[in-house]
Design a protein around this motif. Structure first.
Motif, short mmCIF file in Angstrom:
data_model
loop_
_atom_site.label_atom_id
_atom_site.label_comp_id
_atom_site.label_asym_id
_atom_site.label_seq_id
_atom_site.Cartn_x
_atom_site.Cartn_y
_atom_site.Cartn_z
N ASN A 53 0.84 -1.22 0.00
CA ASN A 53 0.00 0.00 0.00
C ASN A 53 0.86 1.25 0.00
N ILE A 54 1.76 1.35 -0.96
CA ILE A 54 2.67 2.48 -1.03
C ILE A 54 1.91 3.72 -1.51
N PRO A 55 1.87 4.79 -0.72
CA PRO A 55 1.11 5.98 -1.11
C PRO A 55 1.87 6.81 -2.15
N ARG A 56 1.16 7.71 -2.78
CA ARG A 56 1.80 8.58 -3.76
C ARG A 56 2.86 9.48 -3.12
N SER A 57 2.66 9.78 -1.87
CA SER A 57 3.59 10.67 -1.16
C SER A 57 4.75 9.91 -0.53
N ALA A 58 4.94 8.65 -0.89
CA ALA A 58 5.93 7.80 -0.21
C ALA A 58 7.34 8.38 -0.29
N SER A 59 7.72 8.88 -1.45
CA SER A 59 9.08 9.40 -1.61
C SER A 59 9.34 10.56 -0.66
N THR A 60 8.40 11.48 -0.61
CA THR A 60 8.55 12.65 0.27
C THR A 60 8.52 12.23 1.74
N THR A 61 7.62 11.30 2.06
CA THR A 61 7.50 10.85 3.46
C THR A 61 8.77 10.13 3.89
N LEU A 62 9.33 9.30 3.01
CA LEU A 62 10.57 8.59 3.33
C LEU A 62 11.69 9.58 3.61
N GLN A 63 11.79 10.62 2.80
CA GLN A 63 12.80 11.65 3.03
C GLN A 63 12.60 12.32 4.38
N THR A 64 11.34 12.48 4.79
CA THR A 64 11.05 13.07 6.09
C THR A 64 11.54 12.16 7.22
N TYR A 65 11.34 10.85 7.06
CA TYR A 65 11.83 9.90 8.07
C TYR A 65 13.35 9.94 8.17
N VAL A 66 14.01 10.01 7.02
CA VAL A 66 15.47 10.11 7.01
C VAL A 66 15.92 11.38 7.72
N LEU A 67 15.23 12.47 7.47
CA LEU A 67 15.56 13.74 8.11
C LEU A 67 15.39 13.64 9.62
N GLN A 68 14.33 12.96 10.06
CA GLN A 68 14.11 12.79 11.50
C GLN A 68 15.26 12.02 12.15
N LEU A 69 15.71 10.96 11.47
CA LEU A 69 16.84 10.19 12.00
C LEU A 69 18.11 11.03 12.05
N ARG A 70 18.34 11.78 11.00
CA ARG A 70 19.55 12.63 10.97
C ARG A 70 19.51 13.68 12.08
N ARG A 71 18.33 14.21 12.37
CA ARG A 71 18.22 15.20 13.44
C ARG A 71 18.59 14.58 14.79
N ARG A 72 18.18 13.34 15.01
CA ARG A 72 18.51 12.66 16.26
C ARG A 72 20.01 12.38 16.33
N ILE A 73 20.59 11.98 15.21
CA ILE A 73 22.03 11.74 15.18
C ILE A 73 22.79 13.04 15.42
N THR A 74 22.34 14.13 14.80
CA THR A 74 22.97 15.43 14.97
C THR A 74 22.95 15.86 16.44
N ALA A 75 21.81 15.65 17.09
CA ALA A 75 21.70 16.02 18.50
C ALA A 75 22.66 15.20 19.36
N ALA A 76 22.82 13.91 19.00
CA ALA A 76 23.74 13.05 19.77
C ALA A 76 25.19 13.45 19.54
N LEU A 77 25.51 13.86 18.32
CA LEU A 77 26.88 14.27 18.01
C LEU A 77 27.25 15.56 18.73
N ASP A 78 26.27 16.43 18.91
CA ASP A 78 26.45 17.67 19.67
C ASP A 78 27.61 18.52 19.15
N GLY A 79 27.78 18.51 17.82
CA GLY A 79 28.78 19.36 17.20
C GLY A 79 30.21 18.93 17.38
N THR A 80 30.43 17.72 17.92
CA THR A 80 31.79 17.24 18.14
C THR A 80 32.19 16.27 17.03
#
Length: 264
Positions: A53-80
Protein backbone atom coordinates in the motif's frame (compact mmCIF):
# COMPACT_ATOMS: atom_id res chain seq x y z
CA UNK A 1 27.21 4.29 16.71
CA UNK A 2 26.41 1.06 18.56
CA UNK A 3 23.22 -0.75 17.52
CA UNK A 4 21.42 -3.68 19.16
CA UNK A 5 18.88 -5.64 17.16
CA UNK A 6 18.89 -8.97 19.01
CA UNK A 7 16.15 -8.02 21.43
CA UNK A 8 14.77 -4.50 21.74
CA UNK A 9 16.05 -2.01 19.18
CA UNK A 10 18.74 0.26 20.65
CA UNK A 11 21.09 2.67 18.90
CA UNK A 12 23.46 5.01 20.69
CA UNK A 13 25.80 7.69 19.41
CA UNK A 14 28.22 8.93 22.07
CA UNK A 15 25.98 7.37 24.71
CA UNK A 16 22.81 9.12 23.50
CA UNK A 17 19.91 7.14 22.06
CA UNK A 18 19.00 7.96 18.47
CA UNK A 19 16.05 5.56 18.25
CA UNK A 20 12.86 7.42 17.27
CA UNK A 21 9.61 6.72 19.08
CA UNK A 22 7.45 6.62 15.92
CA UNK A 23 6.96 3.20 14.38
CA UNK A 24 7.90 3.77 10.75
CA UNK A 25 11.17 5.63 11.41
CA UNK A 26 12.07 2.75 13.77
CA UNK A 27 11.51 0.31 10.91
CA UNK A 28 13.72 2.43 8.70
CA UNK A 29 16.54 2.52 11.25
CA UNK A 30 16.28 -1.23 11.90
CA UNK A 31 16.47 -2.13 8.21
CA UNK A 32 19.38 0.22 7.56
CA UNK A 33 21.21 -1.19 10.60
CA UNK A 34 20.74 -4.79 9.49
CA UNK A 35 22.37 -3.83 6.19
CA UNK A 36 24.87 -1.39 7.69
CA UNK A 37 27.61 -0.28 5.25
CA UNK A 38 25.46 -1.40 2.32
CA UNK A 39 23.08 0.66 0.22
CA UNK A 40 19.44 -0.17 0.87
CA UNK A 41 17.36 0.80 -2.13
CA UNK A 42 14.43 3.18 -1.89
CA UNK A 43 11.97 0.55 -3.24
CA UNK A 44 13.12 -1.88 -0.53
CA UNK A 45 12.62 0.72 2.18
CA UNK A 46 9.18 1.59 0.81
CA UNK A 47 8.18 -2.07 0.69
CA UNK A 48 9.16 -2.51 4.33
CA UNK A 49 7.32 0.59 5.52
CA UNK A 50 4.14 0.35 3.44
CA UNK A 51 4.13 -3.19 2.03
CA UNK A 52 1.74 -3.25 -0.95
CA UNK A 53 0.00 0.00 0.00
CA UNK A 54 2.67 2.48 -1.03
CA UNK A 55 1.11 5.98 -1.11
CA UNK A 56 1.80 8.58 -3.76
CA UNK A 57 3.59 10.67 -1.16
CA UNK A 58 5.93 7.80 -0.21
CA UNK A 59 9.08 9.40 -1.61
CA UNK A 60 8.55 12.65 0.27
CA UNK A 61 7.50 10.85 3.46
CA UNK A 62 10.57 8.59 3.33
CA UNK A 63 12.80 11.65 3.03
CA UNK A 64 11.05 13.07 6.09
CA UNK A 65 11.83 9.90 8.07
CA UNK A 66 15.47 10.11 7.01
CA UNK A 67 15.56 13.74 8.11
CA UNK A 68 14.11 12.79 11.50
CA UNK A 69 16.84 10.19 12.00
CA UNK A 70 19.55 12.63 10.97
CA UNK A 71 18.22 15.20 13.44
CA UNK A 72 18.51 12.66 16.26
CA UNK A 73 22.03 11.74 15.18
CA UNK A 74 22.97 15.43 14.97
CA UNK A 75 21.70 16.02 18.50
CA UNK A 76 23.74 13.05 19.77
CA UNK A 77 26.88 14.27 18.01
CA UNK A 78 26.45 17.67 19.67
CA UNK A 79 28.78 19.36 17.20
CA UNK A 80 31.79 17.24 18.14
CA UNK A 81 33.98 15.19 15.82
CA UNK A 82 34.71 15.43 12.12
CA UNK A 83 31.60 13.59 10.93
CA UNK A 84 28.07 14.90 10.83
CA UNK A 85 24.73 13.12 10.45
CA UNK A 86 24.93 13.04 6.64
CA UNK A 87 28.25 11.21 6.90
CA UNK A 88 26.62 8.51 9.03
CA UNK A 89 23.22 8.20 7.33
CA UNK A 90 24.41 8.68 3.77
CA UNK A 91 22.35 9.39 0.67
CA UNK A 92 23.47 7.27 -2.25
CA UNK A 93 22.13 6.90 -5.77
CA UNK A 94 18.87 4.99 -5.46
CA UNK A 95 18.97 4.54 -1.71
CA UNK A 96 20.53 5.15 1.69
CA UNK A 97 23.47 3.71 3.61
CA UNK A 98 24.21 3.63 7.33
CA UNK A 99 27.99 4.09 7.52
CA UNK A 100 29.10 2.36 10.73
CA UNK A 101 32.10 0.18 9.96
CA UNK A 102 32.55 -3.38 11.30
CA UNK A 103 31.72 -4.41 14.86
CA UNK A 104 28.96 -1.93 15.63
CA UNK A 105 25.81 -4.05 15.11
CA UNK A 106 25.18 -6.97 17.44
CA UNK A 107 23.51 -9.07 14.73
CA UNK A 108 26.64 -8.84 12.59
CA UNK A 109 28.83 -9.79 15.55
CA UNK A 110 26.54 -12.75 16.25
CA UNK A 111 26.90 -13.95 12.67
CA UNK A 112 30.68 -13.52 12.76
CA UNK A 113 31.05 -15.54 15.97
CA UNK A 114 28.54 -18.18 14.86
CA UNK A 115 30.39 -18.68 11.58
CA UNK A 116 33.73 -18.95 13.38
CA UNK A 117 32.19 -21.43 15.80
CA UNK A 118 30.82 -23.52 12.95
CA UNK A 119 34.27 -23.56 11.32
CA UNK A 120 35.90 -24.69 14.57
CA UNK A 121 33.28 -27.40 14.94
CA UNK A 122 33.94 -28.64 11.42
CA UNK A 123 37.64 -28.88 12.24
CA UNK A 124 36.89 -30.97 15.30
CA UNK A 125 37.87 -28.24 17.78
CA UNK A 126 34.78 -28.63 19.91
CA UNK A 127 36.09 -26.65 22.87
CA UNK A 128 36.71 -23.56 20.75
CA UNK A 129 33.42 -24.09 18.93
CA UNK A 130 31.46 -24.24 22.18
CA UNK A 131 33.14 -21.08 23.44
CA UNK A 132 32.57 -19.07 20.25
CA UNK A 133 28.98 -20.20 19.88
CA UNK A 134 28.25 -19.46 23.53
CA UNK A 135 29.59 -15.93 23.04
CA UNK A 136 27.46 -15.54 19.91
CA UNK A 137 24.29 -16.66 21.65
CA UNK A 138 24.95 -14.41 24.65
CA UNK A 139 24.39 -11.40 22.38
CA UNK A 140 20.68 -12.23 22.20
CA UNK A 141 18.61 -10.31 24.75
CA UNK A 142 15.26 -11.53 23.46
CA UNK A 143 13.49 -12.05 20.10
CA UNK A 144 15.06 -9.94 17.37
CA UNK A 145 13.47 -6.48 17.01
CA UNK A 146 10.87 -7.41 19.59
CA UNK A 147 9.70 -3.80 19.97
CA UNK A 148 9.69 -2.86 16.28
CA UNK A 149 6.58 -3.30 14.08
CA UNK A 150 8.00 -5.21 11.15
CA UNK A 151 6.94 -5.19 7.50
CA UNK A 152 7.57 -7.83 4.82
CA UNK A 153 11.31 -7.15 4.49
CA UNK A 154 12.10 -7.15 8.20
CA UNK A 155 9.85 -10.18 8.72
CA UNK A 156 12.19 -12.21 6.53
CA UNK A 157 15.26 -10.80 8.24
CA UNK A 158 13.90 -11.70 11.67
CA UNK A 159 13.04 -15.19 10.45
CA UNK A 160 16.57 -15.63 9.08
CA UNK A 161 18.19 -14.47 12.31
CA UNK A 162 15.92 -16.69 14.39
CA UNK A 163 16.81 -19.73 12.28
CA UNK A 164 20.51 -18.88 12.57
CA UNK A 165 20.13 -18.62 16.33
CA UNK A 166 18.51 -22.04 16.51
CA UNK A 167 21.26 -23.57 14.37
CA UNK A 168 23.96 -21.98 16.52
CA UNK A 169 22.28 -23.23 19.68
CA UNK A 170 21.96 -26.76 18.33
CA UNK A 171 25.62 -26.75 17.25
CA UNK A 172 26.79 -25.35 20.61
CA UNK A 173 24.95 -28.10 22.47
CA UNK A 174 26.41 -30.65 20.07
CA UNK A 175 29.91 -29.34 20.82
CA UNK A 176 29.20 -29.68 24.54
CA UNK A 177 28.02 -33.24 24.01
CA UNK A 178 31.18 -34.09 22.08
CA UNK A 179 33.14 -32.72 25.06
CA UNK A 180 31.32 -35.11 27.39
CA UNK A 181 29.17 -32.48 29.09
CA UNK A 182 26.08 -34.69 29.00
CA UNK A 183 24.74 -34.05 32.49
CA UNK A 184 25.31 -30.30 32.21
CA UNK A 185 23.14 -29.85 29.12
CA UNK A 186 20.18 -31.96 30.25
CA UNK A 187 18.28 -29.13 32.04
CA UNK A 188 18.73 -26.79 29.06
CA UNK A 189 17.58 -29.46 26.63
CA UNK A 190 14.52 -30.26 28.72
CA UNK A 191 13.43 -26.63 28.44
CA UNK A 192 14.19 -26.53 24.71
CA UNK A 193 12.21 -29.70 23.95
CA UNK A 194 9.28 -28.43 26.01
CA UNK A 195 9.30 -25.15 24.05
CA UNK A 196 9.89 -26.89 20.71
CA UNK A 197 7.95 -30.18 20.99
CA UNK A 198 8.32 -30.98 17.26
CA UNK A 199 12.06 -30.24 17.00
CA UNK A 200 13.76 -33.58 16.34
CA UNK A 201 17.27 -32.15 16.70
CA UNK A 202 16.77 -31.03 20.31
CA UNK A 203 14.97 -34.28 21.13
CA UNK A 204 17.85 -36.34 19.71
CA UNK A 205 20.36 -34.35 21.74
CA UNK A 206 18.29 -34.79 24.90
CA UNK A 207 18.06 -38.54 24.28
CA UNK A 208 21.83 -38.81 23.86
CA UNK A 209 22.54 -36.65 26.91
CA UNK A 210 20.17 -38.71 29.05
CA UNK A 211 21.53 -42.01 27.72
CA UNK A 212 25.13 -41.06 28.52
CA UNK A 213 24.05 -39.75 31.94
CA UNK A 214 22.60 -43.12 32.90
CA UNK A 215 18.99 -42.22 32.19
CA UNK A 216 18.22 -44.44 29.21
CA UNK A 217 14.59 -44.90 30.22
CA UNK A 218 14.17 -41.15 30.27
CA UNK A 219 15.70 -41.00 26.79
CA UNK A 220 13.05 -43.48 25.60
CA UNK A 221 10.39 -41.38 27.29
CA UNK A 222 11.59 -38.27 25.44
CA UNK A 223 11.31 -40.16 22.15
CA UNK A 224 7.76 -41.25 22.89
CA UNK A 225 6.75 -37.70 23.79
CA UNK A 226 8.12 -36.36 20.50
CA UNK A 227 6.48 -39.17 18.53
CA UNK A 228 3.15 -38.41 20.21
CA UNK A 229 3.36 -34.74 19.22
CA UNK A 230 4.32 -35.57 15.63
CA UNK A 231 1.51 -38.07 15.17
CA UNK A 232 -1.17 -35.92 16.80
CA UNK A 233 -0.24 -32.59 15.24
CA UNK A 234 1.22 -33.54 11.85
CA UNK A 235 0.23 -37.14 11.26
CA UNK A 236 3.91 -38.05 10.84
CA UNK A 237 6.28 -40.58 12.33
CA UNK A 238 9.78 -39.57 13.55
CA UNK A 239 12.56 -39.50 10.97
CA UNK A 240 14.65 -42.54 10.15
CA UNK A 241 17.64 -41.04 11.99
CA UNK A 242 15.63 -40.56 15.18
CA UNK A 243 14.24 -44.09 14.94
CA UNK A 244 17.81 -45.37 14.66
CA UNK A 245 18.73 -43.43 17.77
CA UNK A 246 15.71 -44.85 19.57
CA UNK A 247 16.79 -48.37 18.61
CA UNK A 248 20.36 -47.68 19.76
CA UNK A 249 19.10 -46.64 23.19
CA UNK A 250 16.76 -49.64 23.37
CA UNK A 251 19.56 -52.11 22.65
CA UNK A 252 22.10 -50.32 24.80
CA UNK A 253 24.43 -50.30 21.83
CA UNK A 254 25.86 -46.76 21.44
CA UNK A 255 26.54 -46.96 17.72
CA UNK A 256 27.07 -44.07 15.34
CA UNK A 257 23.42 -43.09 15.78
CA UNK A 258 24.45 -41.64 19.13
CA UNK A 259 27.13 -39.50 17.47
CA UNK A 260 25.51 -38.08 14.31
CA UNK A 261 27.15 -35.62 11.99
CA UNK A 262 26.02 -32.02 12.26
CA UNK A 263 25.26 -30.14 9.04
CA UNK A 264 27.57 -27.27 8.13
Amino acid sequence: MEIQILGSLAAHERGTSVVPSAAKPRQLLALLALHADQVVSVPTLMEEIWAENIPRSASTTLQTYVLQLRRRITAALDGTGERDAKDILVTRFGGYLLDLGPGHVDAHEFERLATAGGTAFGLGDHRTAADLLRRALALWQGPALVDVPTGPVLDLEVLRLTEERTMALERRIEADLRLGRHTEVVPELRVLTARNPLHEGFCAQLMRALHHSGGSWRALEAYQQLRGHLVRELGLEPSHALKELHQAVLTGNPNRALHPAVAD
